[in-house]
Every structure is written in structure tokens, then in C-alpha cells.
Design a protein around this motif. Sequence first.
Motif, short mmCIF file in Angstrom:
data_model
loop_
_atom_site.label_atom_id
_atom_site.label_comp_id
_atom_site.label_asym_id
_atom_site.label_seq_id
_atom_site.Cartn_x
_atom_site.Cartn_y
_atom_site.Cartn_z
N GLY A 1 93.82 38.77 70.92
CA GLY A 1 93.29 39.56 72.03
C GLY A 1 94.34 40.36 72.76
N SER A 2 93.94 40.94 73.87
CA SER A 2 94.81 41.80 74.66
C SER A 2 95.53 41.00 75.75
N LEU B 1 96.89 39.93 79.29
CA LEU B 1 96.33 40.00 80.63
C LEU B 1 97.37 39.85 81.72
N HIS C 1 96.65 35.99 76.91
CA HIS C 1 95.83 37.00 76.25
C HIS C 1 94.37 36.57 76.33
N THR C 2 93.47 37.47 76.02
CA THR C 2 92.05 37.15 76.11
C THR C 2 91.64 36.03 75.15
N GLY C 3 92.35 35.91 74.01
CA GLY C 3 91.99 34.91 73.03
C GLY C 3 92.99 33.80 72.84
N TYR D 1 97.26 32.18 74.14
CA TYR D 1 98.47 32.33 74.96
C TYR D 1 99.70 32.00 74.13
N ASP E 1 89.99 30.42 74.42
CA ASP E 1 89.17 31.46 75.02
C ASP E 1 89.55 31.65 76.48
N SER F 1 88.97 34.78 77.91
CA SER F 1 88.37 36.08 78.18
C SER F 1 87.81 36.20 79.60
N GLY G 1 90.80 38.00 84.41
CA GLY G 1 90.95 39.43 84.58
C GLY G 1 92.40 39.82 84.66
#
Length: 502
Positions: free
Chosen positions: A181-182, A184, A434-436, A438, A484, A486, A489
Amino acid sequence: MRCCLSAPLAVLAALPSPCDVMRSGALLAPAMFRGALTRAQRALFARPVLPHPDALSAVHLELVTLTEDRAIITWFTGIPGTDDGWGHMLPAVTEGEVVYGTHPGRLNRTASEGRLTAHHQVEITGLEPGQTYYYQARARGTAATPTPLHLVRGNAVGTNLHGIGSRGGPYSFTTPQPPPGSHLMSIALCNDLHLGETTAGRVAGVPMLRGISQHPGLAPYPEIMGRALVEEARRRGADVLLAAGDISAGGAPLDLAEARRILDGFGVHGRDYFVVRGNHDRSGPAGDTFSDGFLNGTGTGYLTHDLGGLRLIGLDTYEKQGNGGDAGGLGDEQLSWFRARLREQREQPTLVFGHHPLTVRDSVFPMGRGQRLDRRQARAIVDAYADSPGVFLHHAGHTHRNKRTVLMRAPHVTQQEVSAAKDYPGGFSLLRIHTGGYALNYYKCGDDSAREWSERSRRVAGGLWPHHALGRSPADRNSVRAHDLSGVGLPGPRVSTEAVGA
């Protein structure tokens, strides 16, 4: 100042068991024997000959940081035949470089520092995820050799055994894949600043371990390391900093005030950085000085804070009366409060930090009950984690080592012990969310004076400290895990801080 790994001899309940002592002795015996043999040979065969001005020795090679696209490698260069009075070579200032490549016979790339130093730190960037690289660190043509952590089931220089047993490698490592994921946010995890301490590694009741002090005329080492940590955490992109206890060496008001000034260099307390109490910060004759220094004299030492959907929970693991050498403990009210917070939002992504670990495993030094939280309370916390799938990380200090442990009763939770900020290896862990998933990566403080003190203080515990503090392998200080996240923010205004009782 008595270190966290010691306790007064009278506190028998906090001492390690005979089995722990025998196990540690067996693990450390080879390194101790070799060190004694080297000293004896030096004493027997020493010659009154001045060292050659061009002679150089490159030692203490360590792969400190390993991410999906970079590696940080450190070592020391000294003048052979010299002794600073502690069995350590005098520094040899020179340039250092790392040659590397994807085949052990073709080290066709070079990364260098571009400066003269004896305390080398080379950062290789632009690496490919999932790729195996071979490398050799050298200074003036001399290949650097590692700290022999492999003697105690460890590996200081790579993710496999390639090159171990050779004189200078090449060694190898494989870069991990990035967290899913992206990205954060990033959070710096640190502990054991020990402001006010003057001697590192002095152990109560063991006169042979005299400890290491700062060079006369230099600033106190806890201040040097604390400021370097704040600077390095900012440079590495940390949005928030968590300090998990033992902020001071003994809870003195002046030391806690200095710690507050240093940490204020990162940002605003209660918004940009958060602090909880350790056993060294306990109340004493001067009162609850930690509360005065960090809680404005009100409230308690535990807290919760919402960081854009990421819940931070800080625990006061020494909310009790004691001498500091016994097991950590939470008050009944705090434990009930903690369980209630988890039950409220079982699925919410949650990071917990506190000074004492829940469990202590695989230590080369004997670990008594004083090195962890009370067993009954630790079991209650892990049981609460088992019913809270949103909890993913428990950050602890106190043991002064880097150690990653997946909790068996709650396998979705990793306990990450982080080594002391105050001395070798002298740094922090950076948690990249990250969104998915770390990543956890350890960074040494890069400031010149911090590097110098880190090298000097590696001689704690008779020179055996690296076997304990750095981490048995790169995985104990560098790891990636899917989870997870996600619901978290991007970092923004910090809201909803609850300091209990305030």
C-alpha cells in the motif's frame, strides 16, 4: 549510575535463575575466551615499537539499517598497536567506501562518505527490492571485519552467512519488499535516554564491570545522544516521536527539565511527541518529578491519543512503589482502563508503547524478572490483544537491546524492544506505516559526537555489549509485516489526546 540490566544484590527475587546464568555463560564463553586470550597475547608479546603512521585496522563492521531501497553500513578504523587505556585502538581518520554488486565476483558499484572520519557510516541508496547484494567495506584498501556476533547465534553484517569466516567478505544481504500500500506516516520509537547518567554499564555488585564514562571536557553523553536522536528522527521523516520511559537516570528535576528541552526540539509535547515513565523515572524523596516535568503536575503517566485514525496508547509500566530493580507493574485502575480502551474499538489500528517488555526471550545476558512486566499483568495484556485485532505493535525499552518478538497468544502483534538511545548502538526505530502494513527500521544517530560516543560505549560489559544490544540479526532491527492499516489517515492536526486524570 546503576544500569537497567542490574539490580542490588539484596533484591533476590529480581535476579535471573541459575539456568539463565548457565545458558548465558555458555553462549558468551567463546567470545570471553577469545577476548581474554587476545589481551594475554598483547601483554606477553607487546613490543615497545611505535605504530607505523600508515598502518590501519578496520573493525566492527555492522549492517545497521536495511530497507527495500537502502542499506546503512558502519565500521571503525583504528591504528594497530595503540591502546586508549580501555583496550581499544586510537582512531585512524581516513575515507571509507563500500563496493557492492549483485554478484560476489563483480563488486562494480561504489558508495562513499566523501569525508574523513574514523567512525564510518555509508548509506547505499537506489537498491532494488527483493534483490541480493554482495558488498565489502574498506578504508585505504583495508577490508573491514565484523563484530563477531555470529559466535552467539547472530550475524552483524548480512541476512545470510555468505562471507562469514572470511577476512573482510564480501558479505551479502537481501533487500525486503516494501510494506503493502501507500505510505501514510512515520513514527520514531525510542527509549532509555537516561538524562543525568555519568557512567554507562556500571553494574551493581559486580566491581569488574566498571562502566564507561565520557571523555573529560566533553558534553554529557545522554545530552549528546538525545539531541542527535531528535535531529536524526526529523531527518528520517518522523512525523511523531514516542519515548518509552527512562527519560532520566534517577528522576531528578534538573535532568527531566533537560530532557524536556531536548525533546521539545522535535515539536510540541502531547502533539508531536509523547512520553511515558520508566523505572528510573519513579517517584522519590523529591516527589513525583516525572509528573511535574511532563504532566504539569496533574494526571497520571498513561495516555491515549488519536492520530488520524491510528490509536496510540502509552502505558506507565512502573506505576507502583519499588526500588526500580524489580518487575514492572501497572496499577489496577490503569489495567482496567487499558482493557476498556481496547474493548471500545477492537478493530481500530492501535500502537501501544511502555517501558517494560511483556516477555524477554533469547538474551545472551541473564534476564531476571526485573527485566519485564509482572507475569500476571503481561498475560492479561496479551489476552486483551488476542481479542483486539486492531493492535499491531507493542514498543518496549528497558532491556537496552533490539529484539523483535511475535506474541504467540496474539500473533497479529509484534513486540519491538528498542536499544537505549543513550549509548551503543545509540539510535531509534522508525515505524513506517502504509495502508497495507508497516516497516520497522533501526537507525543509529549520525552526528559526529554521537558516533564517537557510540564507539566508545560499545565496550560496556567488558566489551561484550554488542552481542546483546545491536540485535542478534538484521531482522531484530529491520522487519516488514502486512497488516490492514487502511483506516489510518494522513498525518494532520493532532486531536483527542487523553492524559488520564488531567
